[in-house]
Design an enzyme around this catalytic site. Structure first.
Site, PDB file in Angstrom:
ATOM      1  CG  HIS A 101      -2.073  -0.956   1.124  1.00 19.87           C
ATOM      2  ND1 HIS A 101      -2.438  -1.602  -0.027  1.00 19.87           N
ATOM      3  CD2 HIS A 101      -2.931  -1.408   2.077  1.00 19.87           C
ATOM      4  CE1 HIS A 101      -3.455  -2.394   0.192  1.00 19.87           C
ATOM      5  NE2 HIS A 101      -3.790  -2.297   1.471  1.00 19.87           N
ATOM      6  CG  HIS A 145      -7.951   0.264   2.124  1.00 18.49           C
ATOM      7  ND1 HIS A 145      -8.592  -0.333   3.187  1.00 18.49           N
ATOM      8  CD2 HIS A 145      -7.056  -0.644   1.694  1.00 18.49           C
ATOM      9  CE1 HIS A 145      -8.089  -1.528   3.393  1.00 18.49           C
ATOM     10  NE2 HIS A 145      -7.161  -1.749   2.510  1.00 18.49           N
ATOM     11  CD  GLU A 153      -8.526  -2.854  -0.777  1.00 23.00           C
ATOM     12  OE1 GLU A 153      -7.347  -2.723  -1.164  1.00 23.00           O
ATOM     13  OE2 GLU A 153      -8.839  -3.589   0.166  1.00 23.00           O
TER      14      GLU A 153
HETATM   15  C1  G6D Z   1      -4.300  -6.662   5.429  1.00 23.59           C
HETATM   16  O1  G6D Z   1      -4.239  -8.278   3.677  1.00 23.59           O
HETATM   17  C2  G6D Z   1      -4.945  -7.151   4.160  1.00 23.59           C
HETATM   18  C3  G6D Z   1      -4.933  -6.082   3.118  1.00 23.59           C
HETATM   19  O2  G6D Z   1      -5.628  -6.515   1.959  1.00 23.59           O
HETATM   20  C4  G6D Z   1      -5.575  -4.821   3.688  1.00 23.59           C
HETATM   21  O3  G6D Z   1      -5.537  -3.807   2.713  1.00 23.59           O
HETATM   22  C5  G6D Z   1      -4.825  -4.391   4.932  1.00 23.59           C
HETATM   23  O4  G6D Z   1      -4.856  -5.431   5.882  1.00 23.59           O
HETATM   24  C6  G6D Z   1      -5.453  -3.165   5.558  1.00 23.59           C
HETATM   25  O5  G6D Z   1      -2.931  -6.488   5.206  1.00 23.59           O
END
Ligand code: G6D
Length: 348
Positions: A105, A179, A313
């Protein structure tokens, strides 16, 4: 349409400003100049009761302390990049390894953790907030000076549209998403396990135990990943399918969309009657059902817990830079990145 701004708090000496847009059909949206965070979306249920349908906080401190990207824009690259490294035009770049030796991210201070300049605009039937961010060459390890523009628009038909636009002076990677964690029950009175989801998708990506795509594209047929006729979210929690277990009992998977701007994603809360239709030009949507939500904090008086919200997402495929058969997320020098997603709120 009504649009107003107010001080929300302060981070590192800079004011966090909240913009609230209210349309003429009972829908209200509030967002911040920090991370483009959507803190609240108020919509009516079938009886006309207006309640909040997203996970969010009322203070900056709570976002900084607890938020797993609640409501935030995520980039330069959403999802994971294996090993936090990739090669473009023969040169290898190393981006922040912020999760188990991989990149997640956008890194420690991706788009979700920076200030965006804001401009508001309105006309008779809609109001918009335009956000601007200059991501410098080398930020979190990414090449190129990337100029990003993001526009949130709310109209009088209860449609909330997000548009992204980016240009870079060097070839780089861009794959941006929002998100927001949705919960259509209203003010988090229930979790999302009783929500039903319908998706026009017959394929999804297999994940490994680090939640990285293996490269395998799986058919949804005869699995808990088949949402084509609609399915309760809890099916993925009760499932013993290896992929649901890998995701900590639920979904955390990219689904390849078969259609675009054709009601391809429909989330419904049968009890409140609220419905969210998501339509996009993006090749996939990551369905994340909040499997890793902690329970060590409160959200506006409600105990945080697994499955209290789910994310849709819309984006390019995660880790695409390492899978040549995935649609590319490379933004060529002088090229333009563009993406659009429409969230329509209604009652069934
Ligand atoms: C965890 O695996 C999930 C991700 O997909 C999510 O975006 C994140 O938490 C907030 O890592």
């Amino acid at each position: 349409m009504r649009i107003n701004q107010e001080r929300f708090g302060e981070i590192n000496g800079r004011e966090v400003t909240a913009v609230t847009i209210k349309n003429s059909h009972g829908m209200t949206l509030t967002c911040l100049n920090y991370g483009g965070i959507i803190t609240k979306i108020l919509v009516p249920d079938a009886s006309g009761k207006v309640e909040n349908v997203v996970l969010g906080f009322d203070t900056v401190e709570e976002y900084e302390k607890y938020s797993p990207y609640f409501g935030a824009v995520v980039g330069r690259v959403a999802g994971r990049i294996k090993g936090g490294a990739f090669t473009l035009n023969g040169k290898t770049y190393h981006v922040t390894k912020n999760e188990n030796g991989n990149h997640l991210h956008g890194g420690h201070r991706g788009f979700s953790h920076v200030f965006w300049d804001m401009e508001t605009a309105e006309d008779h039937h809609s109001a918009s907030v335009a956000f601007f961010y200059q991501s410098p060459d080398g930020e979190e390890g990414y090449p190129g000076n990337l100029q990003m523009k993001m526009v949130y628009t709310l109209d009088d038909d209860n449609r909330f549209t997000i548009r992204y636009h980016g240009v870079s002076d060097e070839t780089t990677l861009v794959n941006v998403t929002n998100h927001t964690y949705f919960n259509l029950s209203g003010n988090l009175k229930r979790d999302v396990l009783g929500h039903t989801l319908e998706m026009k998708s017959h394929r999804f990506l297999e994940l490994d135990r680090s939640l990285l795509p293996t490269g395998q594209i799986l058919a949804v047929e005869d699995t808990p990943f088949d949402f084509r006729s609609g399915r309760r979210v809890e099916d993925g929690v009760r499932s013993t399918h290896e992929q649901n277990l890998i995701a900590s009992r639920g979904y955390d998977h990219p689904f390849l969309l078969d259609r675009h701007f054709d009601r391809e994603i429909v989330l419904t809360d049968p009890e409140s009657g609220r419905q969210l239709i998501v339509e996009t030009d993006q090749p996939c949507v990551v369905l994340y059902t909040g499997n890793q939500l902690g329970d060590d904090f409160m959200i506006r008086g409600v105990q945080a817990r697994k499955y209290l919200g789910l994310c849709l997402e819309t984006q390019g495929l995660p880790d695409a830079v390492h899978h040549p058969h995935f649609p590319s997320v490379v933004l060529e020098k002088g090229g333009t990145y563009q993406a659009k997603t429409i969230y329509t709120f209604c009652v069934k």
